[in-house]
Design a protein around this motif. Structure first.
Motif, PDB file in Angstrom:
ATOM      1  N   VAL A  32     -36.541  53.577  50.527  1.00 49.78           N
ATOM      2  CA  VAL A  32     -36.123  54.970  50.729  1.00 49.78           C
ATOM      3  C   VAL A  32     -37.241  55.765  51.398  1.00 49.78           C
ATOM      4  N   HIS A  58     -27.511  63.644  54.820  1.00 51.55           N
ATOM      5  CA  HIS A  58     -28.539  63.582  53.785  1.00 51.55           C
ATOM      6  C   HIS A  58     -27.925  63.634  52.384  1.00 51.55           C
ATOM      7  N   GLN A  59     -26.882  64.439  52.219  1.00 56.22           N
ATOM      8  CA  GLN A  59     -26.225  64.501  50.914  1.00 56.22           C
ATOM      9  C   GLN A  59     -25.553  63.179  50.581  1.00 56.22           C
ATOM     10  N   ARG A  60     -24.915  62.533  51.583  1.00 50.98           N
ATOM     11  CA  ARG A  60     -24.304  61.221  51.351  1.00 50.98           C
ATOM     12  C   ARG A  60     -25.376  60.191  51.011  1.00 50.98           C
ATOM     13  N   LEU A  61     -26.495  60.238  51.741  1.00 48.91           N
ATOM     14  CA  LEU A  61     -27.583  59.304  51.476  1.00 48.91           C
ATOM     15  C   LEU A  61     -28.117  59.490  50.065  1.00 48.91           C
ATOM     16  N   LEU A  62     -28.296  60.724  49.650  1.00 47.89           N
ATOM     17  CA  LEU A  62     -28.794  60.994  48.306  1.00 47.89           C
ATOM     18  C   LEU A  62     -27.828  60.455  47.252  1.00 47.89           C
ATOM     19  N   GLY A  63     -26.539  60.643  47.474  1.00 46.32           N
ATOM     20  CA  GLY A  63     -25.537  60.107  46.554  1.00 46.32           C
ATOM     21  C   GLY A  63     -25.559  58.591  46.528  1.00 46.32           C
ATOM     22  N   ASP A  64     -25.675  57.969  47.706  1.00 49.53           N
ATOM     23  CA  ASP A  64     -25.718  56.505  47.780  1.00 49.53           C
ATOM     24  C   ASP A  64     -26.963  55.948  47.101  1.00 49.53           C
ATOM     25  N   VAL A  65     -28.106  56.591  47.337  1.00 54.49           N
ATOM     26  CA  VAL A  65     -29.361  56.121  46.739  1.00 54.49           C
ATOM     27  C   VAL A  65     -29.300  56.247  45.222  1.00 54.49           C
ATOM     28  N   SER A  66     -28.796  57.379  44.731  1.00 58.91           N
ATOM     29  CA  SER A  66     -28.740  57.537  43.269  1.00 58.91           C
ATOM     30  C   SER A  66     -27.794  56.515  42.655  1.00 58.91           C
ATOM     31  N   HIS A  67     -26.696  56.206  43.342  1.00 55.94           N
ATOM     32  CA  HIS A  67     -25.774  55.183  42.843  1.00 55.94           C
ATOM     33  C   HIS A  67     -26.445  53.812  42.831  1.00 55.94           C
ATOM     34  N   SER A 115     -37.147  57.505  55.069  1.00 57.69           N
ATOM     35  CA  SER A 115     -37.494  58.910  55.271  1.00 57.69           C
ATOM     36  C   SER A 115     -38.535  59.070  56.382  1.00 57.69           C
TER      37      SER A 115
END
Length: 168
Positions: A119, A63-72, A123
């Motif tokens: 996104v 989830h943390q990787r996904l959040l980083g990827d989405v924000s990028h 989810s």
């Protein structure tokens, strides 16, 4: 004899309790090593704890990787949108240029809307047993869209993006 028995039973329980408290505090790498080697019910509980802790750690990391990827990924259309707005202001006296840049703003807003929708869909799919539907896409069309997006930024730096034709 009773004291030894009580000590033998309470020591692994205290270890399990401490591990659960540490895991609850965010120490996701917490595992029960000695307790998991036991061949009794407490060993089975320790193995179950380790399995649960590994799965939760993997899920949280994903989830943390996904959040980083989405924000990028959201930054790219936002950058192009900001650039288009600056160019709208720059070409105040040229309605044709303003219209072109405003059209670009609309395109970037639509892209952001689609990304956010994707996104939310992801989810929902993560929290349900519904199977995803896959569609075929044309790589040529995808590449053309990507080049168009980045050419908009490249034009401001006098750069032209070209792709040589692919031979079959």
């Amino acid at each position: 004899l009773c004291w030894l028995l009580a000590k033998n039973l309470s020591k692994p329980l205290i270890g399990i309790q401490n591990a659960a408290l540490n895991f609850g505090k965010g120490e996701l790498s917490t595992r029960l090593n000695k307790e998991a080697q036991r061949r009794d019910e407490l060993g089975a509980v320790a193995v179950s704890f380790n399995t649960m802790a590994s799965q939760l750690e993997n899920s949280i990391n994903a989830h943390q990787r996904l959040l980083g990827d989405v924000s990028h990924e959201l930054r790219s259309p936002l950058t192009r949108l900001q650039l288009a707005l600056v160019l709208v202001e720059k070409y105040q006296h040229s309605p044709a240029e303003q219209a072109r840049h405003l059209a670009r703003c609309e395109k970037e807003i639509d892209q952001l809307d689609n990304m956010l929708s994707d996104v939310l869909t992801l989810s929902r799919l993560e929290h349900s047993a519904v199977k995803g539907h896959f569609n075929q896409i044309s790589l040529d069309a995808l590449l053309t869209t990507i080049i168009d997006d980045y050419q908009y930024l490249a034009t401001q730096k006098n750069v032209v993006i070209t792709v040589p034709p692919v031979s079959n």
